[in-house]
Motif scaffolding. Structure first.
Motif, short mmCIF file in Angstrom:
data_model
loop_
_atom_site.label_atom_id
_atom_site.label_comp_id
_atom_site.label_asym_id
_atom_site.label_seq_id
_atom_site.Cartn_x
_atom_site.Cartn_y
_atom_site.Cartn_z
N THR A 1 -10.24 12.58 -3.71
CA THR A 1 -11.23 12.11 -4.89
C THR A 1 -11.82 13.08 -5.73
O THR A 1 -12.15 12.92 -7.03
CB THR A 1 -12.34 11.38 -3.82
OG1 THR A 1 -11.84 10.37 -3.01
CG2 THR A 1 -13.57 10.98 -4.88
N PHE B 1 -10.36 4.86 -6.82
CA PHE B 1 -9.77 4.30 -5.59
C PHE B 1 -9.62 5.18 -4.36
O PHE B 1 -9.93 4.42 -3.18
CB PHE B 1 -8.18 4.27 -6.08
CG PHE B 1 -7.06 3.68 -5.14
CD1 PHE B 1 -6.76 2.53 -4.98
CD2 PHE B 1 -6.70 4.75 -4.04
CE1 PHE B 1 -5.80 2.02 -4.03
CE2 PHE B 1 -5.72 4.18 -3.18
CZ PHE B 1 -5.29 2.69 -3.08
N TRP B 2 -9.55 6.49 -4.56
CA TRP B 2 -9.86 7.12 -3.34
C TRP B 2 -11.28 7.28 -2.67
O TRP B 2 -11.33 7.73 -1.55
CB TRP B 2 -8.83 8.64 -3.53
CG TRP B 2 -7.61 8.33 -3.65
CD1 TRP B 2 -6.64 8.44 -4.73
CD2 TRP B 2 -6.57 7.96 -2.52
NE1 TRP B 2 -5.52 8.24 -4.43
CE2 TRP B 2 -5.26 7.87 -2.94
CE3 TRP B 2 -6.90 7.63 -1.16
CZ2 TRP B 2 -4.31 7.52 -2.41
CZ3 TRP B 2 -5.68 7.56 -0.38
CH2 TRP B 2 -4.46 7.31 -0.91
N ILE C 1 1.03 -1.08 0.11
CA ILE C 1 0.06 -0.13 0.00
C ILE C 1 0.94 1.24 -0.07
O ILE C 1 0.78 2.30 -0.61
CB ILE C 1 -0.91 -0.11 1.34
CG1 ILE C 1 -1.86 -1.01 1.03
CG2 ILE C 1 -1.72 1.33 1.51
CD1 ILE C 1 -2.88 -1.31 2.12
N ARG D 1 -11.48 4.39 -0.71
CA ARG D 1 -10.72 4.77 0.56
C ARG D 1 -11.71 5.65 1.41
O ARG D 1 -11.95 5.47 2.82
CB ARG D 1 -9.42 5.24 0.47
CG ARG D 1 -8.79 5.54 1.75
CD ARG D 1 -8.52 4.25 2.37
NE ARG D 1 -7.93 4.60 3.72
CZ ARG D 1 -8.50 4.78 4.93
NH1 ARG D 1 -9.77 4.70 5.06
NH2 ARG D 1 -7.86 5.04 5.96
N TRP E 1 -9.12 12.32 1.80
CA TRP E 1 -9.81 11.27 0.93
C TRP E 1 -10.72 12.40 0.04
O TRP E 1 -10.79 12.02 -1.14
CB TRP E 1 -10.41 10.22 1.71
CG TRP E 1 -9.40 9.60 2.61
CD1 TRP E 1 -10.13 8.89 3.92
CD2 TRP E 1 -8.00 9.36 2.80
NE1 TRP E 1 -8.88 8.48 4.33
CE2 TRP E 1 -7.69 8.60 3.70
CE3 TRP E 1 -7.16 9.81 2.01
CZ2 TRP E 1 -6.57 8.27 4.19
CZ3 TRP E 1 -5.73 9.44 2.29
CH2 TRP E 1 -5.41 8.58 3.39
N ILE F 1 -14.62 3.58 3.15
CA ILE F 1 -13.91 2.60 3.94
C ILE F 1 -13.71 3.22 5.36
O ILE F 1 -13.78 2.71 6.41
CB ILE F 1 -12.79 1.97 3.56
CG1 ILE F 1 -13.05 0.85 2.48
CG2 ILE F 1 -11.87 1.21 4.74
CD1 ILE F 1 -14.13 -0.21 2.82
N GLN F 2 -13.47 4.64 5.13
CA GLN F 2 -13.10 5.36 6.54
C GLN F 2 -14.42 5.52 7.42
O GLN F 2 -14.31 5.50 8.64
CB GLN F 2 -12.93 6.80 5.93
CG GLN F 2 -12.22 7.88 7.20
CD GLN F 2 -10.96 7.73 7.71
OE1 GLN F 2 -10.05 6.98 6.98
NE2 GLN F 2 -10.72 7.96 8.77
#
Length: 131
Positions: A122, A84-85, A50, A88, A118, A91-92
């Motif tokens: 994004t 991707f972001w 990562i 993320r 994030w 998921i936060q």
């Protein structure tokens, strides 16, 4: 938009470097000792990859901001980075329990700062991709 891509690149390089402190900060020697060897090594190796991925994203943003913004391939890369972001960012909130930060001043600050980061990353990649 190039300046935002370069800022993100610098932030991602710094973020990749921060991964170096994870084992000591999170006390992995003790915390991971109860895991099987495969699970311990998967945690360590996935964290390393990562960090490498984030580092390469950052280097690409710093070195190729103009190409990311102005070329069709660059906008496709930006779209992939935006996805991707965005994942993320999601998921936060759904991957981590609020028990990890609620009622804890430092952890709450970290949660808020990284949520904003994030979101910023994004948004910049999405705007770039759709321009």
């Amino acid at each position: 938009m190039e300046i935002h891509i370069k800022i993100i690149g610098i932030l991602l390089v710094i973020l990749a470097g921060i991964h170096v402190i994870f084992p000591k900060y999170f006390n992995w020697k003790k915390e991971l000792s109860a895991l099987s060897l495969i699970n311990k090594q998967m945690m360590e190796i996935h964290t390393l990859f990562i960090a490498i991925t984030v580092l390469f994203m950052g280097v690409l943003c710093v070195s190729s901001a103009v190409e990311i913004v102005e070329t069709p391939l660059g906008r496709k890369i930006a779209f992939g980075f935006a996805i991707f972001w965005l994942l993320r960012l999601i998921i936060q909130f759904v991957g981590y329990s609020s028990k990890l930060w609620k009622g804890k001043r430092f952890e709450t600050l970290v949660h808020i700062v990284f949520s904003i980061l994030w979101l910023y990353i994004t948004a910049v990649f999405l705007v770039t991709a759709l321009a």
